[in-house]
Scaffold this motif. Structure first.
Motif, PDB file in Angstrom:
ATOM      1  N   ASN A 233       1.572  -3.156   4.769  1.00 15.22           N
ATOM      2  CA  ASN A 233       1.884  -2.241   3.683  1.00 15.22           C
ATOM      3  C   ASN A 233       0.633  -1.461   3.282  1.00 15.22           C
ATOM      4  O   ASN A 233       0.177  -1.536   2.154  1.00 15.22           O
ATOM      5  N   LEU A 234       0.041  -0.735   4.221  1.00 12.33           N
ATOM      6  CA  LEU A 234      -1.146   0.053   3.928  1.00 12.33           C
ATOM      7  C   LEU A 234      -0.754   1.429   3.401  1.00 12.33           C
ATOM      8  O   LEU A 234       0.232   2.022   3.845  1.00 12.33           O
ATOM      9  N   THR A 235      -1.547   1.927   2.473  1.00 13.49           N
ATOM     10  CA  THR A 235      -1.390   3.298   2.003  1.00 13.49           C
ATOM     11  C   THR A 235      -2.774   3.906   1.855  1.00 13.49           C
ATOM     12  O   THR A 235      -3.758   3.199   1.640  1.00 13.49           O
TER      13      THR A 235
ATOM     14  N   ALA B   3       3.561  -1.017  -1.778  1.00 13.67           N
ATOM     15  CA  ALA B   3       2.618  -0.216  -2.558  1.00 13.67           C
ATOM     16  C   ALA B   3       2.497   1.169  -1.938  1.00 13.67           C
ATOM     17  O   ALA B   3       2.463   1.320  -0.715  1.00 13.67           O
ATOM     18  N   GLY B   4       2.446   2.186  -2.787  1.00 19.92           N
ATOM     19  CA  GLY B   4       2.342   3.549  -2.302  1.00 19.92           C
ATOM     20  C   GLY B   4       1.726   4.448  -3.346  1.00 19.92           C
ATOM     21  O   GLY B   4       1.766   4.169  -4.548  1.00 19.92           O
ATOM     22  N   ALA B   5       1.132   5.530  -2.881  1.00 15.29           N
ATOM     23  CA  ALA B   5       0.442   6.456  -3.770  1.00 15.29           C
ATOM     24  C   ALA B   5       1.357   7.596  -4.179  1.00 15.29           C
ATOM     25  O   ALA B   5       2.127   8.119  -3.378  1.00 15.29           O
ATOM     26  N   VAL B   6       1.259   7.980  -5.451  1.00 13.97           N
ATOM     27  CA  VAL B   6       1.894   9.186  -5.983  1.00 13.97           C
ATOM     28  C   VAL B   6       0.799   9.933  -6.729  1.00 13.97           C
ATOM     29  O   VAL B   6       0.490   9.619  -7.881  1.00 13.97           O
ATOM     30  N   GLY B   7       0.177  10.887  -6.059  1.00 15.76           N
ATOM     31  CA  GLY B   7      -0.998  11.525  -6.625  1.00 15.76           C
ATOM     32  C   GLY B   7      -2.110  10.510  -6.785  1.00 15.76           C
ATOM     33  O   GLY B   7      -2.462   9.782  -5.852  1.00 15.76           O
TER      34      GLY B   7
ATOM     35  N   SER C 134     -10.152   8.958   0.698  1.00 18.05           N
ATOM     36  CA  SER C 134     -10.998   8.015   1.427  1.00 18.05           C
ATOM     37  C   SER C 134     -10.689   6.569   1.073  1.00 18.05           C
ATOM     38  O   SER C 134     -11.339   5.653   1.565  1.00 18.05           O
ATOM     39  N   ARG C 135      -9.673   6.362   0.232  1.00 20.63           N
ATOM     40  CA  ARG C 135      -9.365   5.010  -0.232  1.00 20.63           C
ATOM     41  C   ARG C 135      -8.140   4.445   0.484  1.00 20.63           C
ATOM     42  O   ARG C 135      -7.144   5.132   0.670  1.00 20.63           O
ATOM     43  N   VAL C 136      -8.248   3.180   0.855  1.00 18.58           N
ATOM     44  CA  VAL C 136      -7.165   2.467   1.526  1.00 18.58           C
ATOM     45  C   VAL C 136      -6.716   1.338   0.610  1.00 18.58           C
ATOM     46  O   VAL C 136      -7.544   0.593   0.078  1.00 18.58           O
ATOM     47  N   THR C 137      -5.418   1.231   0.421  1.00 21.91           N
ATOM     48  CA  THR C 137      -4.879   0.183  -0.440  1.00 21.91           C
ATOM     49  C   THR C 137      -3.946  -0.704   0.368  1.00 21.91           C
ATOM     50  O   THR C 137      -3.159  -0.223   1.187  1.00 21.91           O
ATOM     51  N   GLY C 138      -4.050  -2.009   0.137  1.00 21.38           N
ATOM     52  CA  GLY C 138      -3.187  -2.964   0.817  1.00 21.38           C
ATOM     53  C   GLY C 138      -2.886  -4.151  -0.077  1.00 21.38           C
ATOM     54  O   GLY C 138      -3.397  -4.263  -1.198  1.00 21.38           O
ATOM     55  N   VAL C 139      -2.052  -5.055   0.425  1.00 19.78           N
ATOM     56  CA  VAL C 139      -1.652  -6.258  -0.293  1.00 19.78           C
ATOM     57  C   VAL C 139      -2.152  -7.451   0.508  1.00 19.78           C
ATOM     58  O   VAL C 139      -1.763  -7.634   1.662  1.00 19.78           O
ATOM     59  N   ALA C 140      -3.039  -8.247  -0.089  1.00 19.81           N
ATOM     60  CA  ALA C 140      -3.731  -9.279   0.674  1.00 19.81           C
ATOM     61  C   ALA C 140      -3.832 -10.571  -0.119  1.00 19.81           C
ATOM     62  O   ALA C 140      -3.812 -10.580  -1.350  1.00 19.81           O
TER      63      ALA C 140
ATOM     64  N   GLY D 158      -3.497 -15.834  -4.459  1.00 20.35           N
ATOM     65  CA  GLY D 158      -2.216 -15.233  -4.129  1.00 20.35           C
ATOM     66  C   GLY D 158      -2.389 -13.779  -3.741  1.00 20.35           C
ATOM     67  O   GLY D 158      -3.498 -13.234  -3.702  1.00 20.35           O
ATOM     68  N   TYR D 159      -1.257 -13.111  -3.467  1.00 24.57           N
ATOM     69  CA  TYR D 159      -1.314 -11.718  -3.011  1.00 24.57           C
ATOM     70  C   TYR D 159      -1.770 -10.796  -4.134  1.00 24.57           C
ATOM     71  O   TYR D 159      -1.219 -10.808  -5.239  1.00 24.57           O
ATOM     72  N   GLU D 160      -2.800 -10.011  -3.823  1.00 25.85           N
ATOM     73  CA  GLU D 160      -3.377  -9.048  -4.744  1.00 25.85           C
ATOM     74  C   GLU D 160      -3.321  -7.662  -4.116  1.00 25.85           C
ATOM     75  O   GLU D 160      -3.240  -7.528  -2.895  1.00 25.85           O
ATOM     76  N   ILE D 161      -3.375  -6.641  -4.945  1.00 26.07           N
ATOM     77  CA  ILE D 161      -3.442  -5.277  -4.439  1.00 26.07           C
ATOM     78  C   ILE D 161      -4.911  -4.878  -4.387  1.00 26.07           C
ATOM     79  O   ILE D 161      -5.594  -4.817  -5.411  1.00 26.07           O
TER      80      ILE D 161
END
Length: 662
Positions: A341-343, A29-33, A347-353, A359-362
């Motif tokens: 897989n942190l992005t 997972a990654g940010a684009v804008g 101020s927001r942090v996104t991960g897969v957990a 199951g795995y969620e974003i």
């Protein structure tokens, strides 16, 4: 009231097709804008990885078939895509297409199909790319900086890896010479360059045979010349006995890194000029993990100077670290495992957990408010959660009093129970790696068995990641001994305490877990049968030219140098111990596996032939190392269940009978 029925024969709504459809997880997972992108498994589409786009308004779309976004660098791959938001024209994405391993450019808001940026090479495994970084300001049209793996011959080890720049104007699509190499071949293995905030320096990680990246790596820093080449690279951290799996620049030009110099992967902050380093939050916990893929991310700095970081012992938690005070605040939530897989977006942090019940969620954390929300692949119960297993974290005692960590999944079915006095069969699961880790998460493959009355014990045997360097190092020169002993100790303890039927124990595993399963069946009398999946069976062959370059000298630490201890290779190999094999087994193998090739299975079967051991061998076209296709996974699960039914003595008319040959 539950119906009484023999363990193993219980009906369950979790069939093999359902388990296969939920196999795999979102990655990268990654940010684009303001958008979030990631890759997602598609088992029903020949196992491809789709590139998914999640826009700011919540709309989700994906790059359709035939595009398969996955890199083969070091065969395990790594970050396969990158993107940037342009002032006009929407986002620009570059990605690796699995089928030809070329880098492609893609304008999701345009009307053009993805177009290639790199050429095809007919030499060996060709040209491969991983962990791309878009630098729009470099060159006439911008560049992609990444890892290039280039084969120079037909052998798995005939290759080189360098940091490279690919022009975005497409000039390299048919011309290898248009690819610009950023630095020389100082190391056999490298990660992609991290560019400092001022654009004047680059940092990356390198290591060499025979070390694996969890043994020892070096951090290099170089100046970036006006022409974009790297000048005067120098080592600023790491060494042969210090593993640094991730680095990241801070806003003030220092380097954050995870180092296990203390015995645990802890976070440090380094001045690259003076070489002075400070530990930020020393704890007997892991703040990183083994670098099995290029571009894994366990931590990210936030714009306010805090650090989002994954940490824990055995399980992982997302926390926010204040590097000045060592205050570490964990986020609330049910998740017990976060993928590396942190992005970060503002101020927001996104991960897969994931958790034992999901199951795995974003997951997105707003650090300004402390609130979390699911923004992608939300878990939805495919069946009544009463059919999910309820794991119990256990610590067992092994030989010499050593601790063994495991997750025990007893049988569970709301409508059925076993007869009074009947103990359930149990299957010991040995994870791959062997420097791997069995995560504490919902796995419908485990539920497939537990909901039918078969218990599962996932063993994080000595050598597993997640418990510090000393625990990892238990396997040094002891592979085939410590892992086998630890799995047997857990199985024996479950039987001794009356949890499992001692006469109905099995072992199964894939890759290194397949090795442990085969070594256990040929070295102990604990198990009544076993399932061996894309395994290593012949150390001498695997340690010479029967595997890929990344692990080609892994055995020097796991077993010892072949030239010095050849007898040890022979004595421990299951292929040379088939005279000790007395129990039925199932062997599952992908026909296109470059890591554990079919020749190892064929050699093992030739040694077993004529001995009267019931067995089955299932091979799968189009599959490599790790099964990805729905049809394969369905057949493999049903074959495994049929094996246990025949050996453990319960009826299963809902799956095809596996033919066991002698």
């Amino acid at each position: 009231m539950p119906t009484t029925q023999p363990h193993g024969s219980w009906p369950s709504p979790i069939d093999a097709a359902l388990a296969a459809s939920h196999d795999g997880r979102p990655e990268y997972a990654g940010a684009v804008g303001d958008e979030l992108w990631w890759t997602a498994p598609r088992p029903a589409e020949a196992g491809r990885r789709a590139l998914v786009r999640h826009t700011a308004d919540g709309t989700t779309t994906e790059l359709p078939a035939p595009w398969n976004v996955r890199s083969r660098v070091i065969e395990y791959g790594g970050q396969p895509w990158a993107g940037t938001e342009r002032a006009q024209g929407g986002p620009l994405i570059v990605f690796v297409h699995f089928d030809d391993q070329r880098l492609y450019a893609y304008e999701p808001d345009g009307d053009r199909e993805p177009w290639p940026l790199t050429p095809v090479s007919a030499v060996g495994g060709g040209l491969r790319w991983a962990d791309p970084r878009l630098l729009p300001g470099r060159g006439a049209a911008g560049e992609v900086w990444c890892v290039l793996e280039e084969f120079t011959g037909d052998a798995p080890s005939d290759l080189r890896r360098v940091l490279a720049a690919v022009p975005l104007d497409g000039s390299a699509a048919d011309d290898r010479s248009a690819v610009r190499e950023l630095a020389g071949e100082r190391h056999r293995f490298v990660t992609a360059p991290e560019v400092s905030p001022d654009g004047r320096r680059a940092a990356w990680i390198g290591w060499d045979h025979p070390r694996m990246p969890w043994d020892g790596t070096e951090v290099l820093v170089a100046g970036i010349a006006d022409d974009g080449t790297f000048r005067d690279p120098r080592v600023v951290a790491g060494g042969p006995d210090e593993s640094v799996p991730q680095i990241q620049w801070t806003a003030d030009g220092r380097l954050l890194l995870a180092s296990d110099r203390s015995g645990w992967w802890n976070l440090c902050r380094l001045d690259p000029d003076s070489g002075e380093a400070e530990e930020l939050c020393p704890r007997d916990e892991e703040f990183a993990g083994p670098l099995w893929k290029i571009g894994l991310v366990w931590f990210r700095p936030l714009e306010n100077g805090l650090i989002a970081t994954l940490h824990g012992t055995g399980t992982t938690t997302l926390g926010i670290l204040d590097p000045e005070t060592c205050d570490l605040v964990d986020i609330a939530g049910p998740w017990t495992e976060w993928a590396p897989n942190l992005t970060v977006r503002g101020s927001r942090v996104t991960g897969v957990a994931a958790s034992p019940h999901s199951g795995y969620e974003i997951v997105e954390l707003d650090t300004a408010t402390g609130h979390t929300r699911i923004i992608g692949t939300p878990h939805e119960d495919a069946v009544d959660p009463a059919y999910y297993p309820q794991p119990v974290l256990r610590t067992f005692t092994g030989p010499g009093g050593r601790e063994i960590h495991a997750q025990i999944y007893p049988p569970r079915n709301p409508g059925h129970t076993g007869p009074e006095g009947e103990l359930p069969p149990y299957v010991v699961w040995a994870h791959g790696g062997p420097t791997g880790h069995a995560a504490l998460v919902l796995d419908l493959e485990i539920a497939y068995f537990t909901s039918r009355g078969i218990g599962v014990a996932e063993v994080n045997y000595g050598g597993s990641a997640g418990y510090g360097r000393e625990y990892r190092n238990r396997l040094r020169e002891q592979w085939g001994i410590v892992d086998v002993e630890d799995c047997a100790a857990v199985a024996g303890a479950l039987a001794a305490e009356g949890t499992a039927d001692p006469d109905r124990l099995a072992i199964r595993g894939g890759s290194a877990g397949g090795w442990t399963s085969a070594a256990s069946l040929t070295g102990t009398d604990v198990y009544a049968c076993g399932t061996i999946i894309y395994p290593i069976l012949d150390l001498a062959g695997w340690g010479t030219d029967e595997t890929h370059d990344f692990e080609s000298r892994y055995l020097e630490s796991l077993v010892g140098p072949l030239a010095e201890v050849p007898e040890r290779y022979r004595e421990r190999s299951p292929v040379t111990r088939t005279d000790r094999l007395t129990t039925p087994f199932l062997l599952l193998q992908g026909e296109e596996d470059p890591i554990c090739p079919p020749v190892q299975c064929e050699r093992f079967l030739a040694a077993v032939e004529g001995r009267g051991i019931p067995h089955a061998y299932r091979t799968y076209a189009g599959e490599g190392h790790g099964f990805r296709r729905a049809g394969t996974m369905i057949d493999a699960l049903e074959s495994e269940l049929s094996l246990y039914a025949q050996v453990f003595g319960f009826d299963r008319t809902d799956v095809p009978a596996l033919e066991l040959k002698k």
